[in-house]
Design a protein around this motif. Sequence first.
Motif, PDB file in Angstrom:
ATOM      1  N   ASN A 273       0.850  -1.175  -0.070  1.00  0.00           N
ATOM      2  CA  ASN A 273      -0.102   0.233  -0.065  1.00  0.00           C
ATOM      3  C   ASN A 273       0.758   1.265  -0.054  1.00  0.00           C
ATOM      4  OD1 ASN A 273      -3.284   0.178   0.828  1.00  0.00           O
ATOM      5  ND2 ASN A 273      -2.182  -1.916   0.796  1.00  0.00           N
ATOM      6  N   ILE A 274       2.013   1.096   0.526  1.00  0.00           N
ATOM      7  CA  ILE A 274       2.960   2.365   0.556  1.00  0.00           C
ATOM      8  C   ILE A 274       3.349   2.659  -0.934  1.00  0.00           C
ATOM      9  CG2 ILE A 274       5.097   3.137   1.370  1.00  0.00           C
ATOM     10  CD1 ILE A 274       4.663   1.792   4.092  1.00  0.00           C
ATOM     11  N   LEU A 275       3.667   1.564  -1.287  1.00  0.00           N
ATOM     12  CA  LEU A 275       4.256   1.502  -2.821  1.00  0.00           C
ATOM     13  C   LEU A 275       2.848   2.166  -3.643  1.00  0.00           C
ATOM     14  CD1 LEU A 275       5.750  -1.723  -3.261  1.00  0.00           C
ATOM     15  CD2 LEU A 275       6.983   0.501  -2.703  1.00  0.00           C
ATOM     16  N   SER A 276       1.838   1.964  -3.524  1.00  0.00           N
ATOM     17  CA  SER A 276       0.703   2.619  -4.190  1.00  0.00           C
ATOM     18  C   SER A 276       0.541   3.994  -3.901  1.00  0.00           C
ATOM     19  CB  SER A 276      -0.588   2.056  -3.795  1.00  0.00           C
ATOM     20  OG  SER A 276      -0.879   0.626  -4.310  1.00  0.00           O
ATOM     21  N   VAL A 277       0.882   4.350  -2.494  1.00  0.00           N
ATOM     22  CA  VAL A 277       0.842   5.920  -2.103  1.00  0.00           C
ATOM     23  C   VAL A 277       1.923   6.515  -2.989  1.00  0.00           C
ATOM     24  CG1 VAL A 277       1.622   7.665  -0.108  1.00  0.00           C
ATOM     25  CG2 VAL A 277       0.088   5.522   0.170  1.00  0.00           C
ATOM     26  N   ILE A 278       3.123   5.910  -3.343  1.00  0.00           N
ATOM     27  CA  ILE A 278       4.144   6.421  -3.956  1.00  0.00           C
ATOM     28  C   ILE A 278       3.601   6.688  -5.414  1.00  0.00           C
ATOM     29  CG2 ILE A 278       6.330   5.893  -5.257  1.00  0.00           C
ATOM     30  CD1 ILE A 278       7.121   4.580  -2.608  1.00  0.00           C
ATOM     31  N   LEU A 279       3.010   5.623  -6.021  1.00  0.00           N
ATOM     32  CA  LEU A 279       2.461   5.905  -7.274  1.00  0.00           C
ATOM     33  C   LEU A 279       1.229   6.895  -7.385  1.00  0.00           C
ATOM     34  CD1 LEU A 279       2.274   2.022  -8.391  1.00  0.00           C
ATOM     35  CD2 LEU A 279       3.981   3.664  -9.329  1.00  0.00           C
ATOM     36  N   GLY A 280       0.642   7.014  -6.216  1.00  0.00           N
ATOM     37  CA  GLY A 280      -0.402   7.658  -6.300  1.00  0.00           C
ATOM     38  C   GLY A 280      -0.241   9.330  -6.332  1.00  0.00           C
ATOM     39  N   HIS A 281       1.146   9.523  -5.807  1.00  0.00           N
ATOM     40  CA  HIS A 281       1.529  10.912  -5.783  1.00  0.00           C
ATOM     41  C   HIS A 281       2.352  11.113  -7.247  1.00  0.00           C
ATOM     42  CE1 HIS A 281       0.590  10.595  -1.652  1.00  0.00           C
ATOM     43  NE2 HIS A 281       0.731  11.846  -1.531  1.00  0.00           N
ATOM     44  N   MET A 282       2.276  10.247  -7.990  1.00  0.00           N
ATOM     45  CA  MET A 282       2.918  10.460  -9.390  1.00  0.00           C
ATOM     46  C   MET A 282       1.866  10.757 -10.377  1.00  0.00           C
ATOM     47  SD  MET A 282       5.644   7.298  -9.821  1.00  0.00           S
ATOM     48  CE  MET A 282       6.250   7.725 -11.158  1.00  0.00           C
ATOM     49  N   GLY A 283       0.500  10.846  -9.938  1.00  0.00           N
ATOM     50  CA  GLY A 283      -0.313  11.402 -10.808  1.00  0.00           C
ATOM     51  C   GLY A 283      -1.436  10.233 -11.313  1.00  0.00           C
ATOM     52  N   ALA A 284      -2.692  10.715 -11.550  1.00  0.00           N
ATOM     53  CA  ALA A 284      -3.843   9.629 -12.077  1.00  0.00           C
ATOM     54  C   ALA A 284      -3.297   8.832 -13.099  1.00  0.00           C
ATOM     55  CB  ALA A 284      -4.939  10.682 -12.332  1.00  0.00           C
ATOM     56  N   ALA A 285      -2.590   9.430 -14.063  1.00  0.00           N
ATOM     57  CA  ALA A 285      -2.216   8.486 -15.186  1.00  0.00           C
ATOM     58  C   ALA A 285      -1.428   7.290 -14.749  1.00  0.00           C
ATOM     59  CB  ALA A 285      -1.298   9.469 -16.006  1.00  0.00           C
ATOM     60  N   VAL A 286      -0.420   7.562 -13.688  1.00  0.00           N
ATOM     61  CA  VAL A 286       0.287   6.245 -13.374  1.00  0.00           C
ATOM     62  C   VAL A 286      -0.479   5.382 -12.536  1.00  0.00           C
ATOM     63  CG1 VAL A 286       2.348   5.816 -11.951  1.00  0.00           C
ATOM     64  CG2 VAL A 286       2.440   7.323 -13.193  1.00  0.00           C
ATOM     65  N   VAL A 287      -1.425   6.046 -11.821  1.00  0.00           N
ATOM     66  CA  VAL A 287      -2.513   4.857 -10.958  1.00  0.00           C
ATOM     67  C   VAL A 287      -3.327   4.223 -11.996  1.00  0.00           C
ATOM     68  CG1 VAL A 287      -4.327   5.085  -9.211  1.00  0.00           C
ATOM     69  CG2 VAL A 287      -2.461   6.684  -9.127  1.00  0.00           C
TER      70      VAL A 287
END
Length: 466
Positions: A273-287
């Motif tokens: 989930n922390i990894l998802s937080v990292i991706l979440g802060h990279m923007g909606a496109a990456v998520v």
Amino acid sequence: MTFALRARLGAWQERWIEKNPSFYRQVVLVGLPVAFQQAINIGVNLMDTVMVGALGENALSASSLANQYYYLYYILCLGISGGACVLSAQYCGAGNKAMVRQVWRLSMYIAGGSAILFAVVTGTLPHAIMGVYTTQPEMIELGSQYLRVTAWIFFFHGTSLIMVNLLRTVGVLYLGLIVSSLSFFTNIFFNYVFIFGKFGAPRLGIAGAAVGTLISRGLEFAITFGYLLGVQKYIAFRPKDFAGKLDPAMMRSFLTTGMPPIISDGMYTVGDNILSVILGHMGAAVVSGQAITLATMRFCTAFLMGLSNASSVMIGQAVGRGEQAAVQRQSRTFFLLSVVGGLAGGVLIELASPFVVGLYDLSPEAMDATMQMMHAMSLLMVFQAAQSVMSKGVLRGGGDTRFLMAADLIFMWGLNIPLGYLAGLHWGWAPFWVFICLKLDTICKTFLCLWRMVCSHWIRDVNQTI
């Protein structure tokens, strides 16, 4: 070929390849229903993303992040069932039905308690939960709508998921497939009804997907426990078996062998989930790209989930019967099968990625991020397959759960999280390389698990503690 080389090859085959046809029949009988069940479950998730994706990229990203939180509970349940299934399979292999019932009772206590805890937190703090994953107000609001309904799902899904897996250890192989098939059609129908407001129902948007899931999980619960209490005869588990004193010997076995998978899977999923937080802060496109990539990966490799489950059940039962030579030989065969399956899965993901991406209405940025992650996943697939079958199947079935717990925690928290954080939020690397960094543990654990298996120090028979 010289005589010496033929002799060497024959010796290798004797150690690494199981030649008994009944072994492969059992792999198919145990693994195929799980593979189909997994494909159906992933198909449900894939249809969810397609339907929610019709509401826009923010809705797709919000549901993906909300499901990452739900995935915490899902993996916790897999950890509970993983640890309990080791004990259940080994006790079943030894013919100890009383201990099997004890394991099942304790599993339901843990599953029910954790479900209530998650439901309370989710129902009261949905905005705070979404705020951990993203800072975008629209995504927080959409995800909160989804989570409010999700709070009612935990108990139904967790208890039925764990019980279906436990029943598989005593030979009930097709219940999960039947339940998932009915759930698949139920979920799709009610998603369509409540997401888009069909047949006079209210148009709930993203929350409608959660309502459809709630109805389908309730159906799963009713069928699973109806079968357990009214049909299943071998273990003869009845309502009175939900209460009563827990056996001290079983509790000792659970603490030493069954608890590590719960801790391991729980902490590993927190890290995920922390990894998802990292991706979440990279923007909606990456998520969005991550959501599509993971759904595709799970669908294309459903047969590997079946192989992993078959290896855990079969190795556990063989350990319970005291068949040490068969355990050693079959474990090596499972490793070879996982490598072949991983290579096939990687090729399938690479071939399917253009078609899958074409199903979604994505921005050019999101499409590019998704394709990069698809390419990365196809390259990593052989390692993903091998470490999954070895860690969640073979070594766990053999009772080597404490070693696996240490490996999971060290690689997730010592490698994936710090490297993913630096690559994604500080170094500004492309999604391809960020995804590679987030999955580096699969490579490390493949070689570590192979070494552990060959060293032959991983077999732990829980019946010896009775």
